[in-house]
Each structure stands twice: as C-alpha cells, then as structure tokens.
Design a protein around this motif. Structure first.
Motif, short mmCIF file in Angstrom:
data_model
loop_
_atom_site.label_atom_id
_atom_site.label_comp_id
_atom_site.label_asym_id
_atom_site.label_seq_id
_atom_site.Cartn_x
_atom_site.Cartn_y
_atom_site.Cartn_z
N LEU A 65 0.83 -1.21 0.00
CA LEU A 65 0.00 0.00 0.00
C LEU A 65 0.87 1.26 0.00
O LEU A 65 0.59 2.20 -0.74
CB LEU A 65 -0.95 -0.01 1.20
N VAL A 69 0.89 4.08 -2.96
CA VAL A 69 0.66 5.50 -2.68
C VAL A 69 1.84 6.33 -3.18
O VAL A 69 1.66 7.34 -3.86
CB VAL A 69 0.42 5.74 -1.16
N GLN A 76 -4.09 7.82 -0.28
CA GLN A 76 -4.36 7.51 1.11
C GLN A 76 -5.38 8.53 1.60
O GLN A 76 -5.18 9.73 1.46
CB GLN A 76 -3.07 7.59 1.92
N TYR A 86 -7.80 3.52 1.55
CA TYR A 86 -7.09 3.59 0.28
C TYR A 86 -8.07 3.69 -0.88
O TYR A 86 -9.05 2.96 -0.94
CB TYR A 86 -6.15 2.39 0.15
#
Length: 146
Positions: A65, A69, A76, A86
C-alpha cells in the motif's frame, strides 16, 4: 485475483518510474483495491488479499500500500482519527464519510468547482492537490441508492 492488462501496465509503468519492480504481492494488492472500490483500510485489504493469497502477510500488505501511494496509483484517505483508507480513484473528487455506517464514498465534483476553490488561495500560492471531505449521514431508506 488477476489484474487486468491495462491496470497491470499502469502498475508496471508507475513502479518502473519510481525505481521499483512489480511483484505478485503488489499486483495482488492493487487488484484487491480495484476490485471493490470502497476505500478499505489496510486490515480490510489484508483480509481480502488473504482470501486468494493465503501466504501474504499484513506487513507485506502495508508495504505494498505504501508503495502504491508513493507511486501515485492510490490515494491515502485520512478521516479524523480513523485508520487510513485507500482509494484507487485518481480523478479529482471529494469523499463523503457516512458517520452511521463508516462507509466512504467518492463524490464527483465539477472541474469548475475545483478551479473556483483554487482561486481562493492568496496571490502566488499554488495548490497541487485539493481534498474535500463531507461528513454526515447517508439516507437510510432502502429505495435510495448511494
């Protein structure tokens, strides 16, 4: 969970540009986010990812994640003191946080709205990104869809 070809290319290009490489885990986490665009938390992504990739760890999901991002493929979303969520929707948009259910929904906004917001900045200031969040309650009637 299989990542569709256009999304796989977008992922590969973004990772290469950031000096990263594509992995099965990154592809899988990205596919999870694209499959159900409901602004999941990292724990929710982990639970979904494990259903089809049982060996994936929570730490790996967090790392994936963070990479997504950083590469600009996912945003985010932080709401008050809740866990980060997310969002793979990269268009300019707002979010609605339903305080009753905890759901977070994308709200399309006209480009003129965003342009007008940018005009509110002091002279010489330039906004690279605008985040607009609505907090409230979605309708409870079963006939109205959100």
């Amino acid at each position: 969970m299989k990542l569709a070809s256009p999304a796989k290319r977008a992922l590969g290009n973004a990772l290469t540009k950031a000096g990263q490489r594509s992995t099965r885990q990154r592809e899988h986490v990205f596919a999870v986010l694209l499959d159900k665009r409901d602004h999941p938390t990292a724990d929710e992504v982990y639970a979904r990812a494990r259903s089809t990739m049982p060996a994936i760890s929570l730490a790996t999901v967090y790392n994936c994640l963070e990479t997504l991002v950083t590469c600009g493929l996912v945003r985010q979303v932080n709401i008050d003191r809740e866990p980060s969520r997310y969002c793979p929707n990269l268009r300019e948009h707002a979010h609605f946080h339903d305080q009753r259910s905890g759901r977070v929904l994308d709200i399309d906004v006209p480009s003129t709205f965003l342009a007008n917001l940018k005009r509110l900045l002091p002279a010489g200031f330039e906004a690279e990104h605008i985040e607009v969040s609505f907090h409230g309650k979605a309708p409870t009637t079963k006939t109205q869809k959100v």
